[in-house]
Scaffold this motif. Structure first.
Motif, mmCIF file in Angstrom:
data_model
loop_
_atom_site.group_PDB
_atom_site.id
_atom_site.type_symbol
_atom_site.label_atom_id
_atom_site.label_comp_id
_atom_site.label_asym_id
_atom_site.label_seq_id
_atom_site.Cartn_x
_atom_site.Cartn_y
_atom_site.Cartn_z
ATOM 1 N N ALA A 47 0.831 -1.208 0.000
ATOM 2 C CA ALA A 47 0.000 0.000 0.000
ATOM 3 C C ALA A 47 0.862 1.254 0.000
ATOM 4 N N GLU A 48 1.961 1.217 0.739
ATOM 5 C CA GLU A 48 2.848 2.384 0.803
ATOM 6 C C GLU A 48 3.510 2.651 -0.542
ATOM 7 N N VAL A 49 3.874 1.595 -1.258
ATOM 8 C CA VAL A 49 4.468 1.762 -2.590
ATOM 9 C C VAL A 49 3.517 2.515 -3.516
ATOM 10 N N VAL A 50 2.236 2.131 -3.499
ATOM 11 C CA VAL A 50 1.252 2.787 -4.365
ATOM 12 C C VAL A 50 1.082 4.250 -3.987
ATOM 13 N N VAL A 51 0.981 4.513 -2.699
ATOM 14 C CA VAL A 51 0.808 5.899 -2.250
ATOM 15 C C VAL A 51 2.010 6.750 -2.649
ATOM 16 N N GLN A 52 3.197 6.213 -2.503
ATOM 17 C CA GLN A 52 4.388 6.982 -2.875
ATOM 18 C C GLN A 52 4.478 7.200 -4.382
ATOM 19 N N ALA A 53 4.039 6.216 -5.163
ATOM 20 C CA ALA A 53 4.039 6.382 -6.623
ATOM 21 C C ALA A 53 3.089 7.505 -7.035
ATOM 22 N N LEU A 54 1.927 7.559 -6.394
ATOM 23 C CA LEU A 54 0.966 8.621 -6.698
ATOM 24 C C LEU A 54 1.424 9.964 -6.142
ATOM 25 N N LYS A 55 2.100 9.926 -5.019
ATOM 26 C CA LYS A 55 2.596 11.167 -4.405
ATOM 27 C C LYS A 55 3.565 11.891 -5.338
ATOM 28 N N THR A 64 -2.330 14.033 -15.372
ATOM 29 C CA THR A 64 -2.965 13.479 -16.564
ATOM 30 C C THR A 64 -3.305 12.014 -16.335
ATOM 31 N N VAL A 65 -4.222 11.504 -17.127
ATOM 32 C CA VAL A 65 -4.579 10.091 -17.040
ATOM 33 C C VAL A 65 -3.370 9.216 -17.328
ATOM 34 N N GLN A 66 -2.570 9.594 -18.304
ATOM 35 C CA GLN A 66 -1.402 8.798 -18.648
ATOM 36 C C GLN A 66 -0.409 8.721 -17.497
ATOM 37 N N ARG A 67 -0.207 9.814 -16.803
ATOM 38 C CA ARG A 67 0.723 9.802 -15.662
ATOM 39 C C ARG A 67 0.186 8.926 -14.529
ATOM 40 N N ILE A 68 -1.111 8.937 -14.333
ATOM 41 C CA ILE A 68 -1.691 8.058 -13.315
ATOM 42 C C ILE A 68 -1.473 6.597 -13.685
ATOM 43 N N ARG A 69 -1.735 6.250 -14.944
ATOM 44 C CA ARG A 69 -1.533 4.869 -15.386
ATOM 45 C C ARG A 69 -0.085 4.435 -15.199
ATOM 46 N N LEU A 70 0.849 5.290 -15.588
ATOM 47 C CA LEU A 70 2.263 4.941 -15.477
ATOM 48 C C LEU A 70 2.684 4.788 -14.020
ATOM 49 N N ALA A 71 2.170 5.649 -13.148
ATOM 50 C CA ALA A 71 2.508 5.547 -11.727
ATOM 51 C C ALA A 71 2.023 4.223 -11.149
ATOM 52 N N LEU A 72 0.808 3.816 -11.499
ATOM 53 C CA LEU A 72 0.270 2.557 -10.993
ATOM 54 C C LEU A 72 0.994 1.352 -11.597
ATOM 55 N N GLN A 73 1.411 1.458 -12.840
ATOM 56 C CA GLN A 73 2.189 0.386 -13.450
ATOM 57 C C GLN A 73 3.542 0.230 -12.760
ATOM 58 N N TRP A 108 -12.362 15.281 -13.140
ATOM 59 C CA TRP A 108 -11.895 14.270 -12.196
ATOM 60 C C TRP A 108 -11.555 12.997 -12.964
ATOM 61 N N ALA A 109 -10.380 12.462 -12.730
ATOM 62 C CA ALA A 109 -10.054 11.108 -13.179
ATOM 63 C C ALA A 109 -10.299 10.187 -11.989
ATOM 64 N N VAL A 110 -11.282 9.308 -12.107
ATOM 65 C CA VAL A 110 -11.604 8.342 -11.053
ATOM 66 C C VAL A 110 -10.902 7.032 -11.414
ATOM 67 N N PHE A 111 -10.029 6.557 -10.544
ATOM 68 C CA PHE A 111 -9.255 5.346 -10.844
ATOM 69 C C PHE A 111 -9.400 4.338 -9.708
ATOM 70 N N GLU A 170 -4.713 -3.364 -15.850
ATOM 71 C CA GLU A 170 -4.739 -1.912 -15.796
ATOM 72 C C GLU A 170 -5.810 -1.439 -14.819
ATOM 73 N N ALA A 171 -5.596 -0.267 -14.269
ATOM 74 C CA ALA A 171 -6.634 0.358 -13.454
ATOM 75 C C ALA A 171 -7.785 0.798 -14.352
ATOM 76 N N ASP A 172 -8.995 0.729 -13.828
ATOM 77 C CA ASP A 172 -10.135 1.346 -14.495
ATOM 78 C C ASP A 172 -10.085 2.839 -14.211
ATOM 79 N N ILE A 173 -10.213 3.648 -15.251
ATOM 80 C CA ILE A 173 -10.184 5.107 -15.086
ATOM 81 C C ILE A 173 -11.347 5.711 -15.866
ATOM 82 N N ALA A 174 -12.128 6.541 -15.191
ATOM 83 C CA ALA A 174 -13.249 7.238 -15.815
ATOM 84 C C ALA A 174 -13.126 8.730 -15.533
ATOM 85 N N LEU A 175 -13.630 9.545 -16.443
ATOM 86 C CA LEU A 175 -13.587 10.991 -16.276
ATOM 87 C C LEU A 175 -14.951 11.524 -15.870
#
Length: 242
Positions: A47-55, A64-73, A108-111, A170-175
């Motif tokens: 969980a900490e890894v994900v939070v730090q990637a998003l941080k 951007t949506v692309q940056r969110i996807r890359l961070a989660l990947q 809003w990008a909801v992921f 992949e994460a589901d992402i909606a706008l």
């Protein structure tokens, strides 16, 4: 991009668990909750890894949506590379919202990945925006069980998608539009496992600071016995000033 004024708050509680494997991020433009699993050390670390990637995406007005996807990947890959005692098989869910500008003004990008959820409070109604990646959700979608049966189904905690384990998904992402007065809620299943949507709606509808509302949600889950960690992040789009 037109200015958007946000207020937010977050709260977490351990419940009846020995430790808290939930993590959260409430730092513009990202608001998210991660629910770790797979052992005490491993779940918290995932969980900490994900939070730090998003941080790493914070510090600016939008992402951007692309940056969110890359961070989660990146987070997914880092968790899969875990080595050491207590870290094998670690994974995490994640759910959140991010303020993005994809060229059409603020949105809003909801992921989400897994069964942590995102809700929206809009025009006096609570709406679940995310759709659980879970066994019971697949049964509901197939018409085999109802929402009421799902709430107590013995497989309700089995998820079909997570970061760090299983197939690489992949994460589901909606706008969604950014609308004044809306409230966006990201939460772990420790909240939704204890409180139904009607009760969540009652607590989100109360006038007050998002920080106080977040504390109220977690406290309400705690009073029911809170068998799991419960974590919420609540962000409000403030009304535009004349």
């Amino acid at each position: 991009m037109a200015p958007v004024e946000l207020t937010w708050g977050a709260a977490t509680a351990t419940g009846q668990r020995e430790d808290n494997q939930d993590r959260f991020l409430a730092e513009p433009p990202i608001f998210a909750v991660a629910d770790g699993m797979g052992g005490h050390a491993g779940g918290a670390a995932a969980a900490e890894v994900v939070v730090q990637a998003l941080k790493a995406l914070t510090g600016s007005k939008t992402t951007t949506v692309q940056r969110i996807r890359l961070a989660l990947q990146r987070a997914d890959g880092e968790i899969r590379a875990f080595k050491g005692p207590g870290l094998g098989g670690a994974g995490t869910t994640v759910a959140g919202v991010a303020l993005v500008d994809e060229g059409n003004g603020p949105q809003w990008a909801v992921f989400h990945v897994g069964d942590s959820r995102v809700y929206r409070w809009h025009d006096g109604q609570l709406e679940q925006i995310s759709t659980d990646h879970s066994v019971v959700q697949e049964l509901i979608d197939a018409g085999y069980i109802s929402d009421e049966i799902a709430a107590t189904h013995p497989q309700r905690h089995i998820i079909t998608r997570a970061l760090g384990v299983g197939a690489r998904n992949e994460a589901d992402i909606a706008l969604l539009p950014v609308l004044p007065g809306d409230r966006l809620l990201a939460c772990s299943d420790g909240l939704t496992g204890e409180l139904g949507d009607e009760r969540i709606a009652e607590l989100v509808a109360v006038a007050g600071r998002p920080a106080d509302l977040a504390e109220g949600l977690v406290a309400a889950a705690d009073t029911t016995g809170a068998r799991d960690n419960s974590t919420v992040v609540l962000v409000t789009v403030e009304p535009q000033r004349p």
